[in-house]
Design an enzyme around this catalytic site. Structure first.
Site, PDB file in Angstrom:
ATOM      1  N   HIS A  20      -9.481   0.222  45.176  1.00 18.52           N
ATOM      2  CA  HIS A  20      -9.479   0.134  46.700  1.00 18.52           C
ATOM      3  C   HIS A  20      -8.410  -0.373  47.170  1.00 18.52           C
ATOM      4  O   HIS A  20      -7.941   0.129  48.196  1.00 18.52           O
ATOM      5  CB  HIS A  20     -10.663  -0.829  47.225  1.00 18.52           C
ATOM      6  CG  HIS A  20     -12.153  -0.178  46.777  1.00 18.52           C
ATOM      7  ND1 HIS A  20     -13.011  -1.217  46.182  1.00 18.52           N
ATOM      8  CD2 HIS A  20     -12.640   1.124  46.748  1.00 18.52           C
ATOM      9  CE1 HIS A  20     -13.894  -0.504  46.006  1.00 18.52           C
ATOM     10  NE2 HIS A  20     -13.742   1.168  46.333  1.00 18.52           N
ATOM     11  N   LYS A  44     -27.325   1.610  49.512  1.00 17.30           N
ATOM     12  CA  LYS A  44     -27.583   0.956  48.376  1.00 17.30           C
ATOM     13  C   LYS A  44     -27.936  -0.557  48.594  1.00 17.30           C
ATOM     14  O   LYS A  44     -27.542  -0.853  49.790  1.00 17.30           O
ATOM     15  CB  LYS A  44     -26.334   0.928  47.243  1.00 17.30           C
ATOM     16  CG  LYS A  44     -25.884   2.199  47.216  1.00 17.30           C
ATOM     17  CD  LYS A  44     -24.339   2.255  46.835  1.00 17.30           C
ATOM     18  CE  LYS A  44     -23.913   3.575  46.788  1.00 17.30           C
ATOM     19  NZ  LYS A  44     -22.266   3.604  46.994  1.00 17.30           N
ATOM     20  N   ARG A  92     -11.571  10.004  42.295  1.00 17.11           N
ATOM     21  CA  ARG A  92     -11.154   9.672  40.919  1.00 17.11           C
ATOM     22  C   ARG A  92     -11.186  10.593  39.870  1.00 17.11           C
ATOM     23  O   ARG A  92     -10.302  11.052  39.018  1.00 17.11           O
ATOM     24  CB  ARG A  92     -12.069   8.323  40.578  1.00 17.11           C
ATOM     25  CG  ARG A  92     -11.695   7.223  41.353  1.00 17.11           C
ATOM     26  CD  ARG A  92     -12.737   6.221  41.266  1.00 17.11           C
ATOM     27  NE  ARG A  92     -13.846   6.682  41.599  1.00 17.11           N
ATOM     28  CZ  ARG A  92     -15.143   5.945  41.759  1.00 17.11           C
ATOM     29  NH1 ARG A  92     -15.146   4.638  41.557  1.00 17.11           N
ATOM     30  NH2 ARG A  92     -16.243   6.510  42.102  1.00 17.11           N
ATOM     31  N   SER A 130     -16.719  -0.056  41.776  1.00 16.04           N
ATOM     32  CA  SER A 130     -17.451  -1.356  41.979  1.00 16.04           C
ATOM     33  C   SER A 130     -18.507  -1.622  41.206  1.00 16.04           C
ATOM     34  O   SER A 130     -18.871  -2.611  40.547  1.00 16.04           O
ATOM     35  CB  SER A 130     -17.813  -1.542  43.456  1.00 16.04           C
ATOM     36  OG  SER A 130     -16.832  -1.395  44.301  1.00 16.04           O
TER      37      SER A 130
HETATM   38  O1  PNS Z   1     -18.311   3.538  48.968  1.00 19.72           O
HETATM   39  P1  PNS Z   1     -19.556   4.575  49.314  1.00 19.72           P
HETATM   40  O2  PNS Z   1     -20.712   3.723  48.974  1.00 19.72           O
HETATM   41  O3  PNS Z   1     -19.284   5.659  48.537  1.00 19.72           O
HETATM   42  O4  PNS Z   1     -19.286   4.864  50.764  1.00 19.72           O
HETATM   43  C1  PNS Z   1     -20.080   5.822  51.349  1.00 19.72           C
HETATM   44  C2  PNS Z   1     -19.806   5.649  53.104  1.00 19.72           C
HETATM   45  C3  PNS Z   1     -20.182   4.358  53.383  1.00 19.72           C
HETATM   46  C4  PNS Z   1     -18.395   6.154  53.197  1.00 19.72           C
HETATM   47  C5  PNS Z   1     -20.901   6.788  53.618  1.00 19.72           C
HETATM   48  O5  PNS Z   1     -22.228   6.441  53.162  1.00 19.72           O
HETATM   49  C6  PNS Z   1     -20.898   6.564  55.164  1.00 19.72           C
HETATM   50  O6  PNS Z   1     -19.975   7.243  55.739  1.00 19.72           O
HETATM   51  N1  PNS Z   1     -21.851   6.148  55.571  1.00 19.72           N
HETATM   52  C7  PNS Z   1     -22.082   5.655  57.118  1.00 19.72           C
HETATM   53  C8  PNS Z   1     -23.384   6.744  57.665  1.00 19.72           C
HETATM   54  C9  PNS Z   1     -22.804   7.937  57.887  1.00 19.72           C
HETATM   55  O7  PNS Z   1     -22.003   8.459  58.601  1.00 19.72           O
HETATM   56  N2  PNS Z   1     -23.234   8.995  57.086  1.00 19.72           N
HETATM   57  C10 PNS Z   1     -22.849  10.484  56.966  1.00 19.72           C
HETATM   58  C11 PNS Z   1     -21.866  10.762  56.266  1.00 19.72           C
HETATM   59  S1  PNS Z   1     -21.519  12.392  56.049  1.00 19.72           S
END
Ligand code: PNS
Length: 161
Positions: A20, A44, A92, A130
């Site tokens: 990150h 999560k 990745r 992570s």
């Molecule tokens: O590290 P992650 O868990 O893959 O990140 C996912 C994240 C936080 C980027 C995604 O879940 C997110 O954008 N959440 C906010 C809510 C939202 O906008 N959801 C719609 C995404 S299309």
């Protein structure tokens, strides 16, 4: 004068890894400012609370053009509030692709002016996540090359208090 180009780099960061860190700094090649956006209500159950995750990122990525904020709700709304025009995500492996593709298209549907940019991590950090760091640390394995010393300390405090 052209306005500063602001990118958001969203994720759970539970916890932030060297991968990150690499991407946050790499984003400054095309953005003037990067906001690392920590999702409060991811799907999560996180190991670290949002305040802890934010503090660990601040300690890890100390760069004047990188800031860290927690956000709740839709990412596109957060992006709008902070004036970001770019979303940065890391890609990745092929296994990341489907989920990332769906998110990028949904975000574009919701906010057509917001572009998602995918970055590849540094070669030796490609298979880092992570969740793997959490698992290895949980069972006492050495994750010191994969995370900042502050994160290592926080993991030890969680698993071996
Ligand atoms: O590290 P992650 O868990 O893959 O990140 C996912 C994240 C936080 C980027 C995604 O879940 C997110 O954008 N959440 C906010 C809510 C939202 O906008 N959801 C719609 C995404 S299309």
């Amino acid at each position: 004068m052209t306005p500063p180009r602001i990118a958001i780099y969203p994720g759970s960061f539970d916890p932030i890894t060297r991968g990150h860190e690499d991407l946050a700094i790499r984003s400054l090649r095309f953005a003037d400012r990067v906001i690392v956006a920590v999702a409060v209500n991811g799907q999560k159950q996180p190991l670290f609370g949002v305040e802890e995750r934010v503090a660990l990122i601040r300690e890890t990525v100390q760069h004047p053009a990188v800031e860290v904020q927690a956000f709740e709700g839709l990412l596109v709304e957060f992006a709008h509030r902070v004036g970001a025009t770019l979303i940065v995500r890391g890609l990745r492996a092929v296994s990341d692709f489907e989920y990332e593709f769906q998110m990028a298209l949904m975000n574009r549907n919701l906010a057509p002016g917001l572009e998602t940019v995918f970055l590849m991590p540094a070669f030796d950090l490609t298979y880092l996540s992570s969740s793997l760091v959490r698992e290895v640390a949980r069972f006492g394995g050495d994750v010191s090359p994969l995370v900042h010393p502050a994160v290592l300390k926080a993991l030890k405090a969680k698993f071996r208090p």
